[in-house]
Design a protein around this motif. Structure first.
Motif, PDB file in Angstrom:
ATOM      1  N   ALA A 120       0.843  -1.193   0.000  1.00  0.00           N
ATOM      2  CA  ALA A 120       0.000   0.000   0.000  1.00  0.00           C
ATOM      3  C   ALA A 120       0.881   1.245   0.000  1.00  0.00           C
ATOM      4  O   ALA A 120       2.048   1.190   0.411  1.00  0.00           O
ATOM      5  CB  ALA A 120      -0.910  -0.012   1.227  1.00  0.00           C
ATOM      6  N   PRO A 121       0.344   2.385  -0.460  1.00  0.00           N
ATOM      7  CA  PRO A 121       1.159   3.606  -0.576  1.00  0.00           C
ATOM      8  C   PRO A 121       1.865   4.015   0.714  1.00  0.00           C
ATOM      9  O   PRO A 121       2.990   4.502   0.671  1.00  0.00           O
ATOM     10  CB  PRO A 121       0.138   4.665  -1.007  1.00  0.00           C
ATOM     11  CG  PRO A 121      -0.915   3.890  -1.724  1.00  0.00           C
ATOM     12  CD  PRO A 121      -1.002   2.569  -1.022  1.00  0.00           C
ATOM     13  N   ASP A 122       1.213   3.795   1.879  1.00  0.00           N
ATOM     14  CA  ASP A 122       1.811   4.256   3.134  1.00  0.00           C
ATOM     15  C   ASP A 122       2.501   3.133   3.899  1.00  0.00           C
ATOM     16  O   ASP A 122       2.859   3.310   5.066  1.00  0.00           O
ATOM     17  CB  ASP A 122       0.732   4.884   4.021  1.00  0.00           C
ATOM     18  CG  ASP A 122      -0.416   3.904   4.295  1.00  0.00           C
ATOM     19  OD1 ASP A 122      -0.455   2.840   3.644  1.00  0.00           O
ATOM     20  OD2 ASP A 122      -1.273   4.219   5.143  1.00  0.00           O
ATOM     21  N   TRP A 123       2.704   1.980   3.241  1.00  0.00           N
ATOM     22  CA  TRP A 123       3.275   0.841   3.965  1.00  0.00           C
ATOM     23  C   TRP A 123       4.779   0.989   4.135  1.00  0.00           C
ATOM     24  O   TRP A 123       5.483   1.507   3.266  1.00  0.00           O
ATOM     25  CB  TRP A 123       2.992  -0.459   3.203  1.00  0.00           C
ATOM     26  CG  TRP A 123       3.537  -1.670   3.913  1.00  0.00           C
ATOM     27  CD1 TRP A 123       2.909  -2.416   4.858  1.00  0.00           C
ATOM     28  CD2 TRP A 123       4.845  -2.243   3.752  1.00  0.00           C
ATOM     29  NE1 TRP A 123       3.722  -3.422   5.297  1.00  0.00           N
ATOM     30  CE2 TRP A 123       4.922  -3.340   4.646  1.00  0.00           C
ATOM     31  CE3 TRP A 123       5.951  -1.934   2.967  1.00  0.00           C
ATOM     32  CZ2 TRP A 123       6.070  -4.132   4.752  1.00  0.00           C
ATOM     33  CZ3 TRP A 123       7.084  -2.710   3.075  1.00  0.00           C
ATOM     34  CH2 TRP A 123       7.132  -3.801   3.952  1.00  0.00           C
ATOM     35  N   ARG A 124       5.284   0.497   5.266  1.00  0.00           N
ATOM     36  CA  ARG A 124       6.713   0.364   5.491  1.00  0.00           C
ATOM     37  C   ARG A 124       6.933  -0.769   6.493  1.00  0.00           C
ATOM     38  O   ARG A 124       6.018  -1.088   7.273  1.00  0.00           O
ATOM     39  CB  ARG A 124       7.330   1.661   6.001  1.00  0.00           C
ATOM     40  CG  ARG A 124       6.833   2.130   7.358  1.00  0.00           C
ATOM     41  CD  ARG A 124       7.469   3.451   7.760  1.00  0.00           C
ATOM     42  NE  ARG A 124       7.290   4.482   6.751  1.00  0.00           N
ATOM     43  CZ  ARG A 124       7.636   5.758   6.923  1.00  0.00           C
ATOM     44  NH1 ARG A 124       8.165   6.141   8.060  1.00  0.00           N
ATOM     45  NH2 ARG A 124       7.456   6.638   5.966  1.00  0.00           N
ATOM     46  N   PRO A 125       8.089  -1.410   6.484  1.00  0.00           N
ATOM     47  CA  PRO A 125       8.337  -2.514   7.424  1.00  0.00           C
ATOM     48  C   PRO A 125       8.170  -2.060   8.870  1.00  0.00           C
ATOM     49  O   PRO A 125       8.527  -0.929   9.214  1.00  0.00           O
ATOM     50  CB  PRO A 125       9.791  -2.905   7.127  1.00  0.00           C
ATOM     51  CG  PRO A 125      10.047  -2.437   5.739  1.00  0.00           C
ATOM     52  CD  PRO A 125       9.231  -1.192   5.581  1.00  0.00           C
ATOM     53  N   GLU A 126       7.624  -2.939   9.678  1.00  0.00           N
ATOM     54  CA  GLU A 126       7.404  -2.605  11.088  1.00  0.00           C
ATOM     55  C   GLU A 126       8.722  -2.279  11.776  1.00  0.00           C
ATOM     56  O   GLU A 126       9.695  -3.035  11.702  1.00  0.00           O
ATOM     57  CB  GLU A 126       6.722  -3.784  11.793  1.00  0.00           C
ATOM     58  CG  GLU A 126       6.341  -3.493  13.232  1.00  0.00           C
ATOM     59  CD  GLU A 126       5.600  -4.647  13.877  1.00  0.00           C
ATOM     60  OE1 GLU A 126       5.354  -4.576  15.091  1.00  0.00           O
ATOM     61  OE2 GLU A 126       5.262  -5.610  13.149  1.00  0.00           O
ATOM     62  N   GLY A 127       8.743  -1.119  12.441  1.00  0.00           N
ATOM     63  CA  GLY A 127       9.929  -0.700  13.173  1.00  0.00           C
ATOM     64  C   GLY A 127      10.992  -0.034  12.325  1.00  0.00           C
ATOM     65  O   GLY A 127      12.051   0.343  12.839  1.00  0.00           O
ATOM     66  N   TRP A 128      10.726   0.104  11.011  1.00  0.00           N
ATOM     67  CA  TRP A 128      11.738   0.706  10.124  1.00  0.00           C
ATOM     68  C   TRP A 128      11.281   2.072   9.674  1.00  0.00           C
ATOM     69  O   TRP A 128      10.110   2.277   9.347  1.00  0.00           O
ATOM     70  CB  TRP A 128      11.951  -0.179   8.890  1.00  0.00           C
ATOM     71  CG  TRP A 128      12.963   0.361   7.912  1.00  0.00           C
ATOM     72  CD1 TRP A 128      14.319   0.257   7.998  1.00  0.00           C
ATOM     73  CD2 TRP A 128      12.702   1.094   6.706  1.00  0.00           C
ATOM     74  NE1 TRP A 128      14.916   0.863   6.915  1.00  0.00           N
ATOM     75  CE2 TRP A 128      13.936   1.390   6.109  1.00  0.00           C
ATOM     76  CE3 TRP A 128      11.526   1.527   6.086  1.00  0.00           C
ATOM     77  CZ2 TRP A 128      14.043   2.087   4.919  1.00  0.00           C
ATOM     78  CZ3 TRP A 128      11.638   2.223   4.901  1.00  0.00           C
ATOM     79  CH2 TRP A 128      12.872   2.507   4.320  1.00  0.00           C
TER      80      TRP A 128
END
Length: 451
Positions: free
Chosen positions: A207-215
């Motif tokens: 998704a557009p706002d996704w990023r790895p958890e904690g990163w």
């Protein structure tokens, strides 16, 4: 019905496990990696059509050339339409290539094999090769080298599955291998269609706002000079000196690797004579395939730690030294010869897996798939140059009366020079000038996959 292939239909929902994406990419790369096992069909095809080696070898050459061209011209389309549609197109072309080739074999029309496996299959190779690259980089911004290595490893390992499978099928369908070619090509075409379709079905984009958890994305002040936080379009990338330097880097690395890979079996037999039989030579080829595959994951992952430029210093600099050692001392010990060539082939595989992350470092993630596609023309050029350099020199040395390891001394020495050229080109790589960067407001939507 075709709407299911649209990029918008592949956006992952909350909680999606990103580790499900590499197996989807691997399904495609394991399938198209069969091209490395095409030599299994050389002798049966020569017998079936009553031709010498060269007309059959042209099939493989057409496929590799089309791989580079389709990757170059289709890269922007892949970026725009997403991985699922690209994988579906790849599956269609690759599988259809086998079916058309089967018709050509059945009817005795070699040109149909050129059209099928070479032209159509080659398009499937190129689109399939680049289809997961930018997607994996978006899923793994924290470890891009590992991500691309996981998928591209499959291309190197595809031959390990395809070679014994094809040999087995040739023996199952008919007593004479040349009589089994048609059903084997049909079975492989259908099998790869199913496997690649599964990969296309399960692939997702973040998704557009996704990023790895904690990163969190590193700030510009926290990144090295060789890892940009800006973005460069595919159109602007080919206007930079960095693109052409990396083209030379990839060309030299691939040319040197193919120089050994294309002559592996006769080379080891020439170096060690009667002490190496056909079975041992075949085992050596299999070992090189394992090194090619392992290098794609091991060295590309290492590049996440030591940096892409330093990794290519190793590929090209250490590779040149290893080639020189093979040239000077390769006949002294079989284990040493095998060890040296195995490491060289691991660098060959690693070079393929590391280059997408190197491009991401240089040009950002905006259109890295399209840039990668255009850079793969270096692979097409090397796929022609490497075998021609080695085989033509072998022919020349044979006419001069040379034999044994002496057949390869000159060509191996030339490969040392090729690697040195690549080494120098890599040293010249510098960060891309800001005048080629995209405005941040224009680049962000594309980074998110909304094109």
């Amino acid at each position: 019905m075709l709407a299911v292939l649209d990029r918008e239909r592949t956006v992952a929902g909350p909680g999606f496990n990103r580790w499900l994406v590499p197996p989807a990419a691997l399904a495609v790369h394991l399938s198209i990696g069969q091209v490395y096992a095409f030599s299994v069909f050389n002798s049966p095809l020569e017998t079936r059509f009553g031709v010498e080696a060269t007309p059959v070898a042209v099939i493989f050459s057409i496929a590799i050339v089309m791989l580079g061209l389709s990757a170059a011209f289709g890269g922007t389309w892949v970026e725009r339409n997403g991985p699922r549609k690209a994988m579906a197109l790849s599956a269609t072309c690759w599988s259809l290539g086998f079916l058309v080739a089967a018709v050509g074999i059945s009817s005795g029309q070699l040109w149909l094999v050129y059209l099928g496996y070479g032209f159509l299959g080659g398009i499937g190779l190129g689109i399939g090769y680049i289809s997961p690259v930018s997607t994996l980089i978006k899923w793994f911004p924290d470890r891009p080298g590992l991500a691309t290595g996981l998928a591209i490893m499959g291309f190197g390992g595809g031959a390990l599955v395809a070679s014994p499978l094809s040999n087995r099928l040739l023996g199952v369908f008919a007593e004479n291998p040349e009589d089994a070619l048609v059903p084997v090509f049909l079975v492989l075409g259908v099998t790869y269609a199913v496997l690649m379709s599964l990969g296309a079905y399960f692939v997702r984009v973040p998704a557009p706002d996704w990023r790895p958890e904690g990163w969190t994305p590193p700030a510009a002040s926290e990144t090295s000079a060789m890892r940009t936080t800006a973005n460069v379009s595919a159109t602007n990338a080919i206007r930079t000196p960095q693109f052409y330097l990396l083209w030379v880097v990839l060309f030299c690395n691939v040319t040197a690797g193919i120089g050994i890979l294309a002559q592996a079996s006769p080379m080891i037999q020439s170096f060690f004579g009667d002490s190496v039989g056909a079975a041992e030579a075949a085992g050596f080829v299999g070992l090189l395939s394992l090194a090619n595959m392992a290098g794609r994951i091991v060295w590309s992952s290492t590049s996440d730690v030591i940096g892409r430029k330093n990794t290519y210093i190793m590929y090209l600099g250490v590779g040149a030294v290893l080639y020189l050692l093979v040239t000077l001392f390769g006949t002294l010990s079989l284990p040493v010869f095998v060890l040296l060539t195995v490491v060289i082939l691991s660098f060959y595989g690693g070079g393929f897996a590391t280059i997408p992350a190197y491009l991401k470092d240089m040009f950002g993630g905006y259109q890295v798939g399209a840039i990668h596609g255009r850079l793969l023309t270096a692979w097409s050029a090397a796929g022609i140059a490497g075998p021609i350099i080695v085989s033509s020199i072998i022919d020349l040395q044979t006419r001069r009366g040379a034999e044994g390891a002496d057949l390869y001394t000159l060509s191996l020495s030339i490969m040392v020079g090729v690697l040195v050229v690549g080494f120098v080109a890599n040293l010249l790589v510098r960060p891309v000038s800001s005048r080629f960067h995209e405005p941040s407001t224009a680049a962000e939507p594309a980074l998110a996959g909304e094109r």
